[in-house]
Design a protein around this motif. Structure first.
Motif, PDB file in Angstrom:
ATOM      1  N   VAL A 186       0.832  -1.203   0.000  1.00  0.00           N
ATOM      2  CA  VAL A 186       0.000   0.000   0.000  1.00  0.00           C
ATOM      3  C   VAL A 186       0.866   1.252   0.000  1.00  0.00           C
ATOM      4  O   VAL A 186       0.539   2.252  -0.657  1.00  0.00           O
ATOM      5  N   MET A 196      -5.263  -2.422  -1.002  1.00  0.00           N
ATOM      6  CA  MET A 196      -5.932  -1.809   0.148  1.00  0.00           C
ATOM      7  C   MET A 196      -6.933  -2.787   0.762  1.00  0.00           C
ATOM      8  O   MET A 196      -7.027  -2.913   1.996  1.00  0.00           O
ATOM      9  N   THR A 215      -9.063   1.044   7.287  1.00  0.00           N
ATOM     10  CA  THR A 215      -8.457   0.712   5.994  1.00  0.00           C
ATOM     11  C   THR A 215      -9.514   0.346   4.963  1.00  0.00           C
ATOM     12  O   THR A 215      -9.435   0.765   3.796  1.00  0.00           O
TER      13      THR A 215
END
Length: 363
Positions: A186, A196, A215
C-alpha cells in the motif's frame, strides 16, 4: 509447444515428490530455493528439476517469482507458475494446450484453494498463472500478480476448461510476513484498490478491528474500487470488526450494506444470519439463510467462502426452526447440514436428537 513449470520453495522437502509427479507432464520443471534448511533442493534435483538457490533480502514474493521465471528457458511457449503445495490433476497439459490459441497471453483455470476436513472442496476460484514466456512480470511484495510489461498489447486471456489445480497448504506455515508486506504494498502503490482491500482483511485476521475498519473504509472510497464482490467483502469485514467491538447495530448496518452491494452472493446473507443467530432472532435467521440458499450458482472468484457453501446455512436454519418449535423442519435442515459435513459429530448429534423427538440441538 514447449511447456515449462516454475516455482519457488523453502523447506518443502515433504512436498517435493508429489509436486514433481504432478508437474511431470511439462517439458521441464525449474525451481528457485530461497533458503531451505532441509533437503528440498537436493530432492528436487534428484527428480530432474533444475534448481537455483538464492536468498531474497529483503523478502518479496514478486522478486522471488521473477527470479524463478528467469530460470525458464527463453524458447518456452507456456510458463506455468505453481507452488510445491499445489497439485495438478492428470491431463492438465493437454487441456492447457487445447485452450492456448494463437495470440494467447495468459490462461485461467480452476483452483481449489482449500478442502474441508471431510475432503470436500472449500474455497474454489479461477487463477491466471499460466502465461507467455516474454512480456510478463510479477508485481507486489505479497499477493503478487502477473502484469504485462512488454511492448504493445498483452495477449488474450484464454480459459483452460478442465484444468484443475489443488492446494494442500502446510497448516504450520506462518503468515507473519504477510502484514508488513501488505503495508509495504500500500505504501508503494497507495492507489491500488486490491492491495488496500487485502491489507484491511489482514488487519481483520490479526484482530486489529479499528485498523481494519479504517483501511476498508479507505478501500470503499477509492474511485477504482468498483468490483461489487470485493466491495461487499470489505463491508462484511467492517461489519465483523464492529461485531467484535461489541457494536452490533453498526455491524448489522454494514451487513445490510454488503447485501445491497452484492445481492448475488451468499456470503453477506450468511454472515448476517449468523450474527442474528447469536442474538436469537430466529425469524431473521430463517429469512437470510433462505436468501442465501436461493443462490445456487457458485461464483468463480476468490470471494467465495467455504462456510457459505457448506453446512452452515442449513445448520443455522435447523437451529432457528428448533427454537421456534418447528421440529420437522429443523430435522430436515439438520439432515441437509450433516450431508454436507458428515464428519461433524455435533451435526450428527443434532440429527439424532431431533429424530428422537425431545432431544436438544446444540450450536
Amino acid at each position: 509447444m514447449k511447456v515449462v513449470v516454475y516455482g519457488i520453495c523453502k523447506n518443502e522437502a515433504r512436498f517435493a515428490e508429489r509436486w514433481v509427479k504432478s508437474m511431470s507432464e511439462a517439458d521441464e520443471i525449474v525451481a528457485l530455493d530461497t533458503g531451505s534448511e532441509d533437503d528440498t533442493a537436493e530432492r528436487l534435483r534428484e527428480m530432474g528439476v533444475k534448481v537455483a538457490e538464492e536468498t531474497i533480502i529483503p523478502w518479496r514474493f514478486d522478486k522471488a517469482r521473477n527470479r524463478s521465471l528467469e530460470l525458464v528457458p527463453e524458447d518456452a511457449d507456456i510458463c506455468v507458475c505453481t507452488d510445491l503445495d499445489e497439485v495438478f490433476e492428470p491431463g492438465w497439459r493437454r487441456l492447457l494446450e487445447k485452450a492456448w490459441t494463437e495470440g494467447a497471453g495468459q490462461a485461467r483455470y480452476r483452483y481449489t484453494w482449500s478442502f474441508t476436513k471431510g475432503g470436500n472442496e472449500g474455497v474454489v476460484f479461477w487463477i491466471e498463472k499460466a502465461h507467455r514466456r516474454h512480456g510478463y512480470q510479477w508485481v507486489h511484495p505479497v499477493h503478487e500478480v502477473l502484469k504485462w510489461t512488454g511492448e504493445g498489447a498483452p495477449g488474450v486471456m484464454v480459459t483452460a476448461q478442465g484444468v484443475q489445480l489443488n492446494h494442500f497448504p502446510d497448516a504450520q506455515k506462518s503468515r507473519g510476513q504477510y502484514l508488513p508486506l501488505l503495508e509495504l504494498s500500500v505504501e508503494e502503490e497507495p492507489g491500488d484498490d486490491r492491495n488496500m482491500h487485502y491489507l484491511g482483511r489482514e488487519y481483520m485476521y490479526k484482530g486489529r478491528w479499528d485498523d481494519c475498519i479504517r483501511t476498508l473504509k479507505r478501500h470503499l472510497a477509492m474511485p477504482s474500487a468498483l468490483w461489487r464482490d470485493e466491495r461487499a467483502a470489505s463491508m462484511r469485514y467492517i461489519a465483523k470488526s464492529y461485531l467484535m467491538k461489541g457494536e452490533r447495530k453498526k455491524a448489522r448496518d454494514w451487513y445490510l450494506k454488503a447485501i445491497v452491494q452484492a445481492p448475488h452472493l451468499r456470503e453477506p446473507y450468511t454472515d448476517l444470519a449468523h450474527a442474528l443467530y447469536e442474538e436469537e432472532e430466529w425469524e431473521g435467521v430463517l429469512y437470510f439463510t433462505g436468501c442465501a440458499l436461493a443462490i445456487t450458482h457458485r461464483p468463480a472468484t476468490y470471494i467465495c467462502e467455504a462456510s457459505a457453501w457448506g453446512s452452515l446455512p442449513h445448520d443455522l436454519r435447523a437451529m432457528a426452526f428448533f427454537y421456534t418449535g418447528r421440529t420437522e423442519e429443523a430435522l430436515e435442515e439438520a439432515r441437509k447440514a450433516l450431508a454436507l459435513a458428515p464428519e461433524d459429530k455435533r451435526l450428527l448429534g443434532n440429527v439424532k436428537a431431533l429424530e428422537e423427538k425431545g432431544g436438544t440441538v446444540t450450536g
